[in-house]
Motif scaffolding. Structure first.
Motif, PDB file in Angstrom:
ATOM      1  N   ALA A  13     -33.595  41.735  96.106  1.00  0.00           N
ATOM      2  CA  ALA A  13     -33.850  39.954  95.718  1.00  0.00           C
ATOM      3  C   ALA A  13     -34.007  38.665  97.231  1.00  0.00           C
ATOM      4  CB  ALA A  13     -31.760  39.329  95.289  1.00  0.00           C
ATOM      5  N   ASP A  14     -33.357  40.025  98.197  1.00  0.00           N
ATOM      6  CA  ASP A  14     -33.528  39.500  99.681  1.00  0.00           C
ATOM      7  C   ASP A  14     -34.633  39.500 100.217  1.00  0.00           C
ATOM      8  OD1 ASP A  14     -32.948  41.821 100.302  1.00  0.00           O
ATOM      9  OD2 ASP A  14     -32.204  41.698 102.147  1.00  0.00           O
ATOM     10  N   GLY A  17     -36.499  36.916  96.692  1.00  0.00           N
ATOM     11  CA  GLY A  17     -35.817  35.771  95.929  1.00  0.00           C
ATOM     12  C   GLY A  17     -35.575  36.061  94.957  1.00  0.00           C
ATOM     13  N   GLY A  18     -33.961  35.184  94.457  1.00  0.00           N
ATOM     14  CA  GLY A  18     -33.331  35.356  92.838  1.00  0.00           C
ATOM     15  C   GLY A  18     -34.134  34.910  92.351  1.00  0.00           C
ATOM     16  N   HIS A  21     -36.762  37.630  91.393  1.00  0.00           N
ATOM     17  CA  HIS A  21     -35.718  39.441  91.102  1.00  0.00           C
ATOM     18  C   HIS A  21     -35.365  38.926  89.788  1.00  0.00           C
ATOM     19  CE1 HIS A  21     -32.225  42.045  91.895  1.00  0.00           C
ATOM     20  NE2 HIS A  21     -32.924  42.873  92.260  1.00  0.00           N
ATOM     21  N   VAL A  41     -39.528  36.381 100.398  1.00  0.00           N
ATOM     22  CA  VAL A  41     -39.223  35.998 100.890  1.00  0.00           C
ATOM     23  C   VAL A  41     -39.925  36.312 103.284  1.00  0.00           C
ATOM     24  CG1 VAL A  41     -36.542  35.443 102.734  1.00  0.00           C
ATOM     25  CG2 VAL A  41     -37.052  35.571  99.974  1.00  0.00           C
ATOM     26  N   ALA A  76     -34.280  33.614  98.428  1.00  0.00           N
ATOM     27  CA  ALA A  76     -32.828  34.631  98.496  1.00  0.00           C
ATOM     28  C   ALA A  76     -31.240  33.765  97.581  1.00  0.00           C
ATOM     29  CB  ALA A  76     -32.640  35.938  99.305  1.00  0.00           C
ATOM     30  N   VAL A  77     -30.846  32.932  98.505  1.00  0.00           N
ATOM     31  CA  VAL A  77     -29.503  31.877  97.969  1.00  0.00           C
ATOM     32  C   VAL A  77     -29.871  30.824  96.978  1.00  0.00           C
ATOM     33  CG1 VAL A  77     -27.389  31.282  98.974  1.00  0.00           C
ATOM     34  CG2 VAL A  77     -28.890  33.188 100.908  1.00  0.00           C
ATOM     35  N   ARG A 113     -27.530  24.022 103.656  1.00  0.00           N
ATOM     36  CA  ARG A 113     -27.446  25.686 104.241  1.00  0.00           C
ATOM     37  C   ARG A 113     -26.230  25.107 104.875  1.00  0.00           C
ATOM     38  NH1 ARG A 113     -32.917  25.277 103.605  1.00  0.00           N
ATOM     39  NH2 ARG A 113     -32.906  24.506 106.023  1.00  0.00           N
ATOM     40  N   ILE A 118     -25.553  28.781 104.859  1.00  0.00           N
ATOM     41  CA  ILE A 118     -27.284  29.762 105.052  1.00  0.00           C
ATOM     42  C   ILE A 118     -27.995  29.781 106.103  1.00  0.00           C
ATOM     43  CG2 ILE A 118     -28.804  29.972 103.418  1.00  0.00           C
ATOM     44  CD1 ILE A 118     -27.453  28.194 101.588  1.00  0.00           C
ATOM     45  N   LEU A 122     -33.928  31.524 107.075  1.00  0.00           N
ATOM     46  CA  LEU A 122     -34.672  32.824 105.959  1.00  0.00           C
ATOM     47  C   LEU A 122     -35.415  32.000 105.549  1.00  0.00           C
ATOM     48  CD1 LEU A 122     -31.081  33.538 103.990  1.00  0.00           C
ATOM     49  CD2 LEU A 122     -31.938  34.944 105.897  1.00  0.00           C
ATOM     50  N   THR A 124     -38.020  30.714 102.039  1.00  0.00           N
ATOM     51  CA  THR A 124     -38.048  30.724 100.120  1.00  0.00           C
ATOM     52  C   THR A 124     -39.418  32.357 100.037  1.00  0.00           C
ATOM     53  OG1 THR A 124     -38.123  29.564  98.710  1.00  0.00           O
ATOM     54  CG2 THR A 124     -39.263  28.772  99.914  1.00  0.00           C
TER      55      THR A 124
END
Lengths: 475, 195
Positions: A13-14, A17-18, A21, A41, A76-77, A113, A118, A122, A124
């Motif tokens: 997922a990282d 991305g969520g 995934h 990402v 990812a978050v 963030r 966060i 990172l 997106t």
């Protein structure tokens, strides 16, 4: 860094991305997901570093063979509602993708963030999929279990003849998701089956965004969790009973903080007349006052619930006089919510049911976009209050002076003097006084704490939090 | 243009000391003017608090519009209002973040025991305040009476930084309360209804 949405893709997922995934997980489970690809990402991070765009973007879009696509952020978050989504993109997509990349750095996203620890660098991922049209069926959000109570039935909202962004913006009144059963029976069966498959996979309650296009169900996002504290306790116990998790896992899932939140007294069922969002916890019963001035006068004779379309500084004396606050518009960061919490008054905000049908559009325009604290997944444009004000400029000057608040509330709103009860945790509004359900009456909570004692081996009389903490130390 | 009437119009009901502070006048001066306004039927006093009457609101609307046109400041105030609106959702987010803290994904009332979290929110408030200062400067250049908001916002933030935790979102002199009066003032000044 362009990867297809396909069961064979196994990046974590990282990287994906969520959102991507989750979509790939659903594909692997054989669930219907529109074809697409993800710009991962690392490509978003590269864009933030030096503005470079990944190569092969337009080729991937052409290979998709879809006339129109959706372009959505997917970090990812989880940062619900903080970044851009572009629907129905025709032709080249490079600009749309760079817009979504850049939306990582909106001021609100930066604040989010910082508050959630966060890192800023990172970036997106961006998910591009064949556009599915809710206009040719409907769109909605469905939970596998009731997110407020944890009751084991599908729960959610559906809007027929519209796409998903209309549902989450709150611009139009939605129906309970069970309305699919009549209107789209095939899609309903597929949805119920999909929710069961997802629960079995995640071993937790889940919620999905879906679209029904020409009778066919498509799933556009999945996330586990998203429950209130009380619901989380019930779901943990029920899942253990159903054998999806063991009792140790059930105890592990409820932190002492969640237990404390679950123990907040809640309103008993009662005759629910409206639902909004719980903005300041606690339960309050009182007579309806529909202006701040009335609230001050009526408060001399007993507890008052101030009911307003929304609040402003000129309502402050009414807010202070009221026992509880109920608004038709606004979210968890609205003026009413902030003031209610500062005064320690229970509050329910954004109960759009209180507005007449003609006012639904206005209600949505000023609804707060995203929940900064991540408790819910409501999204919208960043500057909604501004949009409403610009439209309002066309109104007659001074109209606000003479227009009372009450006429903005629809016929469904309780009349002045009516006894109502609001629950600032669940967001429910009931007629009369249905009474309270103390935490000790919650059988699920009792059983969970019993399991905690089994783990700790300590059965001495202690608070629930102490019992849970002792068990979690052994796990 | 009556400073006291307009201040009260943007505050709603308030006690004398709060009105005097907002209008940057002494208590005696403020009370004297309030009594004159009450004689004219423009303000009223109920349960110890002063508030505008409907006639007072209408009169303030008229005077404020005349002031804006006389100063030729509509364009400048309108532009500053646009900038204010981009800051407004951030301010509301920060007030919520100050009152509720995410713990295990659940918003819980902020007990202010996590000093690192509080420091982060306070620092974000400071960043927002710097951008708000620019907007206030534009407003004060257009209409000098807006300068008082800058002083009041800065004072609230200073009190919060000095340890008065309620001065961001939870008191009647808090940053949030002053901010919302500024929002109301902009709406009133530009003749726009709320919502």
């Amino acid at each position: 860094m362009i990867l297809p949405l396909a069961p064979s893709v196994h990046e974590p997922a990282d990287v994906l991305g969520g959102k991507a995934h989750g979509l790939i997980t659903m594909m692997r489970l054989g669930l219907p997901v529109p074809a697409g690809f993800v710009v991962a990402v690392p490509a978003g991070a590269a864009f933030l570093r030096d503005g470079t765009m990944p190569s092969g973007l337009e080729a991937a879009r052409d290979a998709l063979g879809a006339e129109a696509v959706s372009v959505r952020s997917g970090a990812a978050v989880s940062m619900p509602g903080m970044m851009s989504t572009l629907l129905d993109v025709r032709g080249p997509i490079t600009t749309a993708v760079s817009d979504v990349f850049a939306s990582w750095n909106t001021p609100r996203a930066r604040i989010y963030r910082v508050l959630h620890d966060i890192p800023h660098d990172l970036g997106t991922a961006v998910v591009i999929q064949r556009m599915v049209y809710g206009e040719r069926g409907g769109s909605g959000v469905a939970f596998s279990r009731d997110p407020t109570t944890g009751a084991p039935q599908p729960y959610g909202d559906v809007l027929f003849g519209h796409r998903g962004d209309t549902v989450v913006s709150g611009r139009t009144a939605t129906l309970p998701v069970t309305a699919l059963k009549e209107r789209e029976p095939t899609a309903w069966e597929a949805l119920v089956a999909a929710l069961a498959v997802l629960e079995a996979h995640y071993r937790d309650a889940c919620h999905v965004e879906f679209t029904v296009e020409a009778g066919r169900l498509w799933l556009l996002q999945v996330r586990p969790g998203g429950l209130t504290a009380r619901a989380a306790v019930r779901v943990a116990v029920d899942l253990a009973d159903e054998g999806l998790i063991d009792r140790r896992e059930a105890v592990r899932r409820i932190s002492p903080h969640r237990l404390r939140a679950a123990a907040t007294p809640r309103m008993l069922g009662g005759d629910i007349v409206a639902r909004g969002r719980g903005a300041s916890p606690g339960v309050a019963t009182g007579r309806v006052a529909r202006t701040a001035d009335r609230a001050v006068r009526m408060a001399a004779d007993g507890p008052v619930i101030l009911v307003r379309p929304e609040t402003s500084p000129s309502d402050l004396h009414g807010l202070a006089a009221a026992t509880g606050i109920l608004t038709a518009r606004g979210g968890l960061a609205s003026h009413a919510a902030v003031v209610a919490r500062s005064l320690g008054r229970p509050a329910v905000v954004g109960a759009a049911d209180l507005l007449g049908p003609a006012n639904l559009l206005r209600a949505a325009d000023v609804r707060d976009p995203a929940d900064l604290l991540g408790a819910a997944d409501v999204r919208g444009a960043a500057d909604v209050r501004g949009a409403a004000d610009v439209r309002g400029a066309a109104d007659v000057r001074g109209a606000a002076d003479v227009r009372g608040a009450a006429d903005l509330l629809g016929p469904a709103a309780p009349r002045e003097g009516t006894l109502i009860t609001i629950d600032g945790s669940s967001g429910e509004v009931a007629l009369g006084n249905p009474g309270l359900t103390p935490a000790v009456a919650d059988t699920h909570l009792h059983r969970l704490l019993g399991w905690a004692d089994d783990i700790s081996g300590d059965r001495s009389p202690r608070t629930g939090e102490e019992r849970l903490t002792a068990a979690r130390e052994k796990l | 243009m009556s400073e006291v009437l307009h201040t009260l119009r943007c505050m709603g009901f308030a006690e004398l000391s709060r009105i005097a502070d907002a209008a940057a006048l002494t208590g005696a001066e403020t009370e004297s003017e309030l009594i004159d306004l009450a004689v004219d039927g423009l303000v009223t006093r109920q349960m110890g608090a002063w508030g505008p009457t409907d006639a007072g609101r209408a009169e303030d609307t008229r005077r404020t519009a005349a002031e804006l046109d006389a100063a030729g400041a509509r364009g400048a105030v309108d532009a500053a209002y646009g900038k204010f609106l981009t800051l407004n959702p951030e301010l509301l987010d920060l007030c919520s973040a100050w009152q509720l803290r995410p713990v295990d994904g659940v918003p819980v009332p902020n007990d202010h025991h996590d000093t690192a979290y509080d420091a982060r929110v306070l620092s974000l408030f400071g960043e927002l305040d710097q951008r708000a200062e620019v907007v206030c400067a534009h407003l004060a250049a257009a209409l000098p009476r807006f300068a008082r908001y800058r002083e009041r916002l800065g004072a609230a933030l200073d009190r919060a930084r000095a340890g008065a935790l309620e001065e961001l979102a939870d008191s009647l002199t808090s940053y949030h309360v002053v901010w919302f009066q500024l929002h109301e003032d902009l709406l009133v000044t530009l003749g726009r209804p709320r919502g």
